[in-house]
Scaffold this motif. Structure first.
Motif, PDB file in Angstrom:
ATOM      1  N   ASP A  11       0.827  -1.205   0.000  1.00 35.69           N
ATOM      2  CA  ASP A  11       0.000   0.000   0.000  1.00 35.69           C
ATOM      3  C   ASP A  11       0.863   1.257   0.000  1.00 35.69           C
ATOM      4  OD1 ASP A  11      -2.339  -1.537   0.102  1.00 35.69           O
ATOM      5  OD2 ASP A  11      -2.213  -1.670   2.285  1.00 35.69           O
ATOM      6  N   VAL A  12       1.945   1.211   0.754  1.00 38.15           N
ATOM      7  CA  VAL A  12       2.805   2.385   0.902  1.00 38.15           C
ATOM      8  C   VAL A  12       4.227   1.912   1.169  1.00 38.15           C
ATOM      9  CG1 VAL A  12       2.257   2.524   3.371  1.00 38.15           C
ATOM     10  CG2 VAL A  12       3.137   4.548   2.194  1.00 38.15           C
ATOM     11  N   VAL A  13       5.209   2.666   0.701  1.00 43.87           N
ATOM     12  CA  VAL A  13       6.622   2.395   0.977  1.00 43.87           C
ATOM     13  C   VAL A  13       7.200   3.585   1.735  1.00 43.87           C
ATOM     14  CG1 VAL A  13       8.921   2.164  -0.044  1.00 43.87           C
ATOM     15  CG2 VAL A  13       7.019   0.830  -0.947  1.00 43.87           C
ATOM     16  N   LEU A  14       7.799   3.313   2.876  1.00 45.77           N
ATOM     17  CA  LEU A  14       8.416   4.345   3.698  1.00 45.77           C
ATOM     18  C   LEU A  14       9.926   4.167   3.660  1.00 45.77           C
ATOM     19  CD1 LEU A  14       5.829   2.934   5.513  1.00 45.77           C
ATOM     20  CD2 LEU A  14       6.047   5.176   6.555  1.00 45.77           C
ATOM     21  N   ALA A  15      10.646   5.264   3.509  1.00 47.60           N
ATOM     22  CA  ALA A  15      12.107   5.204   3.449  1.00 47.60           C
ATOM     23  C   ALA A  15      12.679   6.535   3.910  1.00 47.60           C
ATOM     24  CB  ALA A  15      12.580   4.873   2.032  1.00 47.60           C
ATOM     25  N   ASP A  16      13.997   6.581   4.146  1.00 42.98           N
ATOM     26  CA  ASP A  16      14.614   7.823   4.586  1.00 42.98           C
ATOM     27  C   ASP A  16      15.099   8.636   3.391  1.00 42.98           C
ATOM     28  OD1 ASP A  16      16.952   6.616   3.722  1.00 42.98           O
ATOM     29  OD2 ASP A  16      17.651   6.111   5.736  1.00 42.98           O
ATOM     30  N   LYS A  17      15.790   9.729   3.671  1.00 41.84           N
ATOM     31  CA  LYS A  17      16.186  10.670   2.619  1.00 41.84           C
ATOM     32  C   LYS A  17      17.114  10.063   1.580  1.00 41.84           C
ATOM     33  CE  LYS A  17      15.736  14.741   5.606  1.00 41.84           C
ATOM     34  NZ  LYS A  17      16.458  15.897   6.206  1.00 41.84           N
ATOM     35  N   ALA A  18      17.845   9.005   1.966  1.00 38.99           N
ATOM     36  CA  ALA A  18      18.772   8.380   1.011  1.00 38.99           C
ATOM     37  C   ALA A  18      18.039   7.812  -0.191  1.00 38.99           C
ATOM     38  CB  ALA A  18      19.577   7.286   1.704  1.00 38.99           C
ATOM     39  N   TYR A  19      16.742   7.543  -0.050  1.00 38.39           N
ATOM     40  CA  TYR A  19      15.964   6.954  -1.138  1.00 38.39           C
ATOM     41  C   TYR A  19      15.167   8.001  -1.913  1.00 38.39           C
ATOM     42  CZ  TYR A  19      17.083   2.446   0.928  1.00 38.39           C
ATOM     43  OH  TYR A  19      17.760   1.347   1.411  1.00 38.39           O
ATOM     44  N   SER A  20      15.437   9.265  -1.653  1.00 39.25           N
ATOM     45  CA  SER A  20      14.736  10.321  -2.373  1.00 39.25           C
ATOM     46  C   SER A  20      15.430  10.575  -3.704  1.00 39.25           C
ATOM     47  CB  SER A  20      14.714  11.616  -1.540  1.00 39.25           C
ATOM     48  OG  SER A  20      14.056  12.643  -2.239  1.00 39.25           O
ATOM     49  N   SER A  21      15.040   9.802  -4.710  1.00 33.03           N
ATOM     50  CA  SER A  21      15.587   9.981  -6.050  1.00 33.03           C
ATOM     51  C   SER A  21      14.450   9.952  -7.052  1.00 33.03           C
ATOM     52  CB  SER A  21      16.606   8.886  -6.388  1.00 33.03           C
ATOM     53  OG  SER A  21      15.947   7.663  -6.660  1.00 33.03           O
ATOM     54  N   ARG A  22      14.671  10.568  -8.188  1.00 28.10           N
ATOM     55  CA  ARG A  22      13.642  10.599  -9.220  1.00 28.10           C
ATOM     56  C   ARG A  22      13.320   9.183  -9.707  1.00 28.10           C
ATOM     57  NH1 ARG A  22      14.738  14.697 -14.001  1.00 28.10           N
ATOM     58  NH2 ARG A  22      14.610  16.056 -12.161  1.00 28.10           N
ATOM     59  N   ALA A  23      14.347   8.351  -9.818  1.00 31.59           N
ATOM     60  CA  ALA A  23      14.134   6.989 -10.317  1.00 31.59           C
ATOM     61  C   ALA A  23      13.237   6.189  -9.370  1.00 31.59           C
ATOM     62  CB  ALA A  23      15.476   6.290 -10.497  1.00 31.59           C
ATOM     63  N   ILE A  24      13.476   6.302  -8.063  1.00 37.07           N
ATOM     64  CA  ILE A  24      12.672   5.550  -7.100  1.00 37.07           C
ATOM     65  C   ILE A  24      11.237   6.059  -7.071  1.00 37.07           C
ATOM     66  CG2 ILE A  24      12.325   5.209  -4.615  1.00 37.07           C
ATOM     67  CD1 ILE A  24      15.275   4.735  -4.327  1.00 37.07           C
ATOM     68  N   ARG A  25      11.075   7.365  -7.061  1.00 34.94           N
ATOM     69  CA  ARG A  25       9.714   7.915  -7.024  1.00 34.94           C
ATOM     70  C   ARG A  25       8.948   7.541  -8.299  1.00 34.94           C
ATOM     71  NH1 ARG A  25       9.108  11.438  -2.758  1.00 34.94           N
ATOM     72  NH2 ARG A  25      11.029  12.254  -1.854  1.00 34.94           N
ATOM     73  N   GLU A  26       9.627   7.558  -9.422  1.00 32.63           N
ATOM     74  CA  GLU A  26       8.967   7.190 -10.674  1.00 32.63           C
ATOM     75  C   GLU A  26       8.608   5.707 -10.675  1.00 32.63           C
ATOM     76  OE1 GLU A  26       7.176   7.204 -14.260  1.00 32.63           O
ATOM     77  OE2 GLU A  26       7.745   8.937 -13.020  1.00 32.63           O
ATOM     78  N   HIS A  27       9.508   4.871 -10.150  1.00 27.38           N
ATOM     79  CA  HIS A  27       9.242   3.436 -10.067  1.00 27.38           C
ATOM     80  C   HIS A  27       7.987   3.168  -9.237  1.00 27.38           C
ATOM     81  CE1 HIS A  27      10.103  -0.887  -9.637  1.00 27.38           C
ATOM     82  NE2 HIS A  27       9.812  -0.734  -8.359  1.00 27.38           N
ATOM     83  N   LEU A  28       7.848   3.834  -8.088  1.00 29.47           N
ATOM     84  CA  LEU A  28       6.693   3.629  -7.229  1.00 29.47           C
ATOM     85  C   LEU A  28       5.428   4.217  -7.850  1.00 29.47           C
ATOM     86  CD1 LEU A  28       8.324   4.374  -3.754  1.00 29.47           C
ATOM     87  CD2 LEU A  28       7.809   2.141  -4.750  1.00 29.47           C
TER      88      LEU A  28
END
Length: 290
Positions: free
Chosen positions: A191-208
């Protein structure tokens, strides 16, 4: 009793064994001889990873160490430990004891000198060329990117070399989120993915976003400043639910539970295949104790 916090000598309880007994292969030997009971062998393997001891120094109650060593390797190569782990997660989903708010993070474990020297020739299928050992600031190490559920239990592991980045491993971790169901396709989308600032990338956000998964990831100050400098061209800031993000500590607590096993907190295994099997066995103890 919570098996995640008890001492190294505590074996599987009766309730835990009842959950996993039918998930294991047939115990009948194909040819003559007596094959040791699965429960005895699993307790011996768990003792080895809980304490970080060498195979040649188990307590007498665990019998001949060679059978435990051979069973660990054989069942790691044929995928038995991962299948049992996945089946326990699936059973928790059927029992509605699985929260699909997934937290993602990674931890680095030091690779002991005994972990060096693995041969590339004859390595199991899927074994990485570097055996998931690399050099970080503390020396030879393995990184364990993982996902955990809202009750601090592991969903998936992807061991990598110690110097590897978190972002490239994120999609591999998400790809291992695959929970079978009695009917229909396995569930692969939380339902939701929680992560810290290290995972704040355009690729990850686009993937989700492409998979329809809500991301709860804070934006680092440098990314925020860059967007503001671009003005209207910087676009709208990503949505961030501060209250939901407070649940992200579940993955850190999951890591703490895993690293109470000394053979997990320090890597002694030469191949990534066997070390991953140890992670799955630790996960089996956690899920079967729910």
């Amino acid at each position: 009793m919570d098996q995640s916090v008890v001492g190294p000598g505590v074996p599987l309880t009766g309730a835990q064994w009842a959950r996993i007994e039918l998930l294991l292969p047939d115990r009948t030997p194909k040819r003559g001889g007596r094959r040791r009971d699965h429960r005895e062998v699993i307790d011996a393997i768990a003792f080895k990873f809980r304490t970080g001891t060498q195979w040649v120094h188990p307590p007498e109650r665990y019998g001949n160490w060679r059978e435990g060593c051979n069973r660990l390797r054989m069942r790691a190569v044929d995928g038995t430990w991962e299948r049992v782990f996945t089946a326990l997660v699936a059973q928790a989903d059927v029992d509605e004891d699985l929260a699909w708010a997934v937290s993602v993070d990674s931890t680095i474990v030091r690779a002991h000198q005994h972990a060096a020297g693995a041969r590339n020739k004859g390595a199991p299928a899927g074994e990485p060329g570097d055996h998931a050992i690399g050099r970080s600031r503390g020396g030879p190490a393995t990184k364990i990117p993982l996902a955990a559920d809202a009750r601090c239990r592991p969903f998936a592991f992807v061991p990598t070399a110690g110097q590897a980045g978190d972002v490239p491993a994120f999609t591999d971790v998400m790809a291992r989120l695959r929970v079978p169901r009695p009917r229909g396709r396995p569930r692969t989308r939380p339902d939701v993915v929680l992560a810290d600032k290290a995972y704040s990338s355009r690729a990850i956000r686009e993937h989700l976003r492409r998979r329809g998964i809500r991301a709860v990831i804070p934006v680092p100050a440098d990314q925020r400043s860059h967007r503001l400098r671009r003005g209207s061209r910087g676009g709208r800031p990503p949505a961030f639910d501060r209250e939901s993000h407070k649940q992200r500590n579940t993955v850190e607590r999951c890591i703490n539970r895993l690293e109470q096993w000394r053979g997990i907190a320090t890597r002694y295994e030469k191949t990534a295949t066997i070390y991953l099997a140890g992670l799955h066995i630790a996960g089996i103890f956690l899920w079967s104790a729910r």
